[in-house]
Design a protein around this motif. Structure first.
Motif, PDB file in Angstrom:
ATOM      1  N   GLY A 165     -82.758 -74.518 -37.819  1.00  0.00           N
ATOM      2  CA  GLY A 165     -81.404 -74.028 -38.015  1.00  0.00           C
ATOM      3  C   GLY A 165     -81.290 -72.556 -37.697  1.00  0.00           C
ATOM      4  N   CYS A 178     -73.503 -70.761 -34.931  1.00  0.00           N
ATOM      5  CA  CYS A 178     -74.611 -71.462 -35.590  1.00  0.00           C
ATOM      6  C   CYS A 178     -74.886 -72.737 -34.799  1.00  0.00           C
ATOM      7  CB  CYS A 178     -74.287 -71.781 -37.051  1.00  0.00           C
ATOM      8  SG  CYS A 178     -72.949 -72.980 -37.277  1.00  0.00           S
ATOM      9  N   TYR A 182     -78.800 -76.111 -38.132  1.00  0.00           N
ATOM     10  CA  TYR A 182     -78.383 -75.309 -39.291  1.00  0.00           C
ATOM     11  C   TYR A 182     -77.362 -76.090 -40.121  1.00  0.00           C
ATOM     12  CZ  TYR A 182     -76.046 -71.555 -41.879  1.00  0.00           C
ATOM     13  OH  TYR A 182     -75.486 -70.777 -42.865  1.00  0.00           O
TER      14      TYR A 182
END
Length: 704
Positions: A165, A178, A182
């Motif tokens: 992540g 992101c 994640y």
């Protein structure tokens, strides 16, 4: 580096930001399309391979780049075709999304490490780093690795193609980007994945759904803010719904940061398992030698204060015979049952460990007297004497125990362990299934034995062995008909008697290699003698446990170009005690080759006559003990006469050892013995002296 697609101002800005980041990262970067065409690259990629800016362009094929690279002196060990085939195959085999690393040698002998990740939408993302200095300078590896990891995190964030992540926050703590891992690790709802989401909102949600970081929500947020404010790398371990997550904080120059999040639950479980396995025995799950010694070391402080502790070394009696006769599977079951029985004799505060093989150790602490250790040792011996029933086999073993009690017998781990081992050695020598306390001065004999054993392990490599040769005189032929090879060992300025070192070599198994050396050397020496002279070599019963003994003998004869009929192998009655089918087969195979088989030391065993029925020996060697009193005792003469007559009736030649006087020679000659051996004719002599004797037709060969 790449063409900027038209789009919104924000899209253009993001693209330019990404270009700037990739152009300034300290290693090469390029992207290959699924069709092997160049999509993106940076200046470091060009510099690594020596490409001029005008040499490469978007859309060039991999094959074109490979040929260009080879012309510039890269990959000198391969042709362009070889390198292209190998590299393209590696790319095609790497389409699972996993990161694959490899190394290339380029111009100037530099080494470049490439890391490749495949994405169906992008193709292969490849990073290039010069790792030459890292390989040459080991102490800088860790620092370079950390820097590479940080740079990889930024790159992977840009291409969103890593398995861990990752998220990027700006200087105001707002989410920039992101990746899917994640979101999956934390099971974040869609509204918290939008750019601009505040860090506190994400952390608040994680604590609401069960995250634990060793403190409260405010404590964790405060720690994150502190790390962010310091602009320093930070790492934290937290739990979420029973999973262990490692979070790493990587600051950026603009005040923002990248954080990585990795589920290390299985890693921690594996580490715990590895830690356990490293300190425990796989068969019994008892602590092993490492764990035992570490825990023993913790008792030293108590012994310094006068507290008593005892170390018991335990060795299973007759375990080797179980392994040899019933196999290792049964042997393993014996070890398991022994461990259970030993465990039953201990207290909760005691430490029982398996040191290896059939050796165990027990640490007793605390104890109030040596009698307490003796009582435990007595319980162990009684527990181990009871028969075991394993796979229908009734197995009886036992245990010998050596005891050292601290602080009297030593105040350090090394001293107590050594003294317990010495006491065990004494217990085994006293008949086994007993225990013995350590006594001062008892280790001299064992230390000497261990010195012999240690020397034997190096004797071959140090060329410390030599062969001496003692002639055997054929009375009918009136010449030397055979020569016995006798092993000598020169160790630490002295010649060690075979009677001292051969039993140790047999016990440790070293006799196999030593025996093979003797056989090879003796055959090579005999090849230079007259054809009518045979060479006699002693074989240990241990050598017959080797499945390739017959092959070893055949190889020694072949290498020396020696006729098999000129080799005599001498065995003792102990070899036939086990009545092994494999042993008898090996003897028959050797005899079928033409090798002669002799029974050595005849008459000293329990049932010599019965062994003459089990195998058709070529020769009987009558032990020297019957010759010593030959001239004074009529029973010795009767035995000699009977054995020689027996040999004649069975078609076996006979040799008398230890003939030292003319009177002895006259008596055995009158009984019709075939050969004689002893100091009357010659002591053991060197190979050179023997060759001179044979070539000069020495008077020994014409002795009357």
């Amino acid at each position: 580096m790449r063409e900027t697609d038209a789009g919104t101002p924000n899209d253009v800005a993001d693209a330019l930001l990404l270009d700037a980041a990739l152009e300034n990262i300290p290693y090469g970067f390029c992207v290959w399309s699924p069709q092997f065409r160049l999509v993106m690259w940076n200046k470091h990629y060009r510099e690594f391979y020596g490409f001029a800016e005008s040499d490469i362009r978007k859309g060039m094929t991999l094959e074109e780049i490979v040929h260009l690279s080879h012309r510039l002196g890269n990959h000198p060990a391969h042709t362009p075709e070889e390198f292209y085939e190998a590299y393209s195959s590696e790319l095609l085999n790497n389409r699972s999304g996993a990161r694959i690393k490899s190394q290339e040698r380029i111009k100037g002998g530099r080494i470049v490490e490439t890391a490749r990740v495949y994405s169906e939408k992008i193709g292969w993302v490849v990073t290039h780093e010069d790792v030459t200095d890292e390989i040459q300078l080991a102490e800088t590896v860790q620092k370079r690795k950390l820097e590479l990891e940080r740079q990889n995190i930024r790159l992977d964030a840009a291409v969103n193609n890593i398995s861990i992540g990752l998220c990027m926050m700006d200087a105001r703590g707002r989410l920039v980007i992101c990746n899917e891992p994640y979101a999956r690790i934390y099971n974040l709802p869609t509204e918290l994945l939008r750019p601009g989401t505040q860090l506190e909102d994400i952390l608040g949600h994680l604590f609401d759904v069960g995250m634990s970081a060793g403190g409260t929500r405010n404590d964790y947020i405060a720690w994150r803010r502190e790390v962010i404010a310091k602009s320093e790398y930070g790492k934290n371990i937290h739990e979420l719904n029973g999973r262990i997550i490692m979070m790493q904080h990587h600051p950026m120059e603009d005040g923002g940061w990248v954080s990585t999040h990795e589920d290390i639950t299985e890693q921690r479980q594996n580490e715990a398992r590895i830690h356990h396995l490293a300190r425990h025995d796989a068969l019994t799950d008892l602590p092993n030698r490492i764990e035992f010694l570490e825990q023993m070391a913790r008792t030293e402080a108590g012994m310094q204060r006068g507290e008593m502790a005892a170390v018991l070394y335990i060795d299973l009696d007759h375990f080797k015979a179980v392994n040899d006769t019933l196999g290792h599977a049964v042997g393993d079951e014996v070890i398991k049952q022994a461990a259970v029985r030993l465990w039953g004799t201990t207290r909760e505060s005691d430490l029982l460990a398996r040191l290896g093989g059939d050796e165990f150790a027990l640490l007793l602490q605390p104890i109030d007297s040596a009698d307490a250790a003796a009582r435990v040792a007595d319980r162990i011996i009684k527990a181990m004497c009871a028969p075991m029933n394993i796979k229908g086999q009734q197995i009886e073993i036992g245990a010998s125990v050596g005891i050292a009690v601290g602080p009297g017998d030593g105040m350090t781990t090394d001293t107590l362990v050594k003294n317990a081992d010495l006491a065990l050695y004494r217990a085994k020598n006293e008949g086994r299934s007993t225990y013995h306390f350590f006594e001062t001065g008892m280790d001299a004999e064992l230390q000497h034995r261990r010195s012999i054993e240690a020397g034997l392990r190096l004797a071959l490599s140090r060329n410390e062995f030599r062969l001496m040769y003692q002639p055997l005189l054929g009375l009918k032929e009136n010449r030397i008909t055979c020569v016995e090879a006798l092993l000598r060992w020169d160790f630490e300025g002295a010649t060690i008697s075979p009677a001292e070192f051969v039993p140790i070599a047999e016990e440790t198994g070293l006799i196999s290699a030593i025996g093979q050396w003797v056989l090879n050397e003796a055959c090579l020496a005999a090849a230079g003698w007259p054809n009518g002279v045979r060479i006699a070599v002693n074989l240990s019963p241990v050598q017959f446990r080797q499945r390739d003994l017959v092959t070893q003998v055949r190889r020694a004869l072949t290498n020396a170009r020696l006729d098999p009929t000129r080799l005599e192998l001498e065995i003792t009655e102990s070899l036939l005690l086990a009545d092994s089918e494999a042993t008898l087969q090996a003897l028959h195979d050797l005899r079928a080759m033409g090798v002669r088989i002799s029974m050595d030391d005849f008459g000293t065993g329990y049932s010599s006559l019965s062994y003459l029925r089990s195998f058709p020996f070529d020769k009987i060697k009558i032990d020297r003990s019957f010759i010593r009193d030959l001239t004074t005792r009529e029973d010795s003469q009767a035995i000699i006469r009977a054995v020689i007559g027996l040999g004649h009736s069975l078609g076996m030649s006979t040799t008398v050892e230890g003939v030292e006087t003319e009177e002895q020679l006259t008596l055995v000659r009158a009984q019709g013995v075939s050969e004689v051996q002893g100091y009357l004719f010659s002591p053991p002599i060197s190979a050179t002296a023997l060759s001179n004797m044979l070539l000069a037709d020495s008077p020994i060969a014409k002795a009357s």
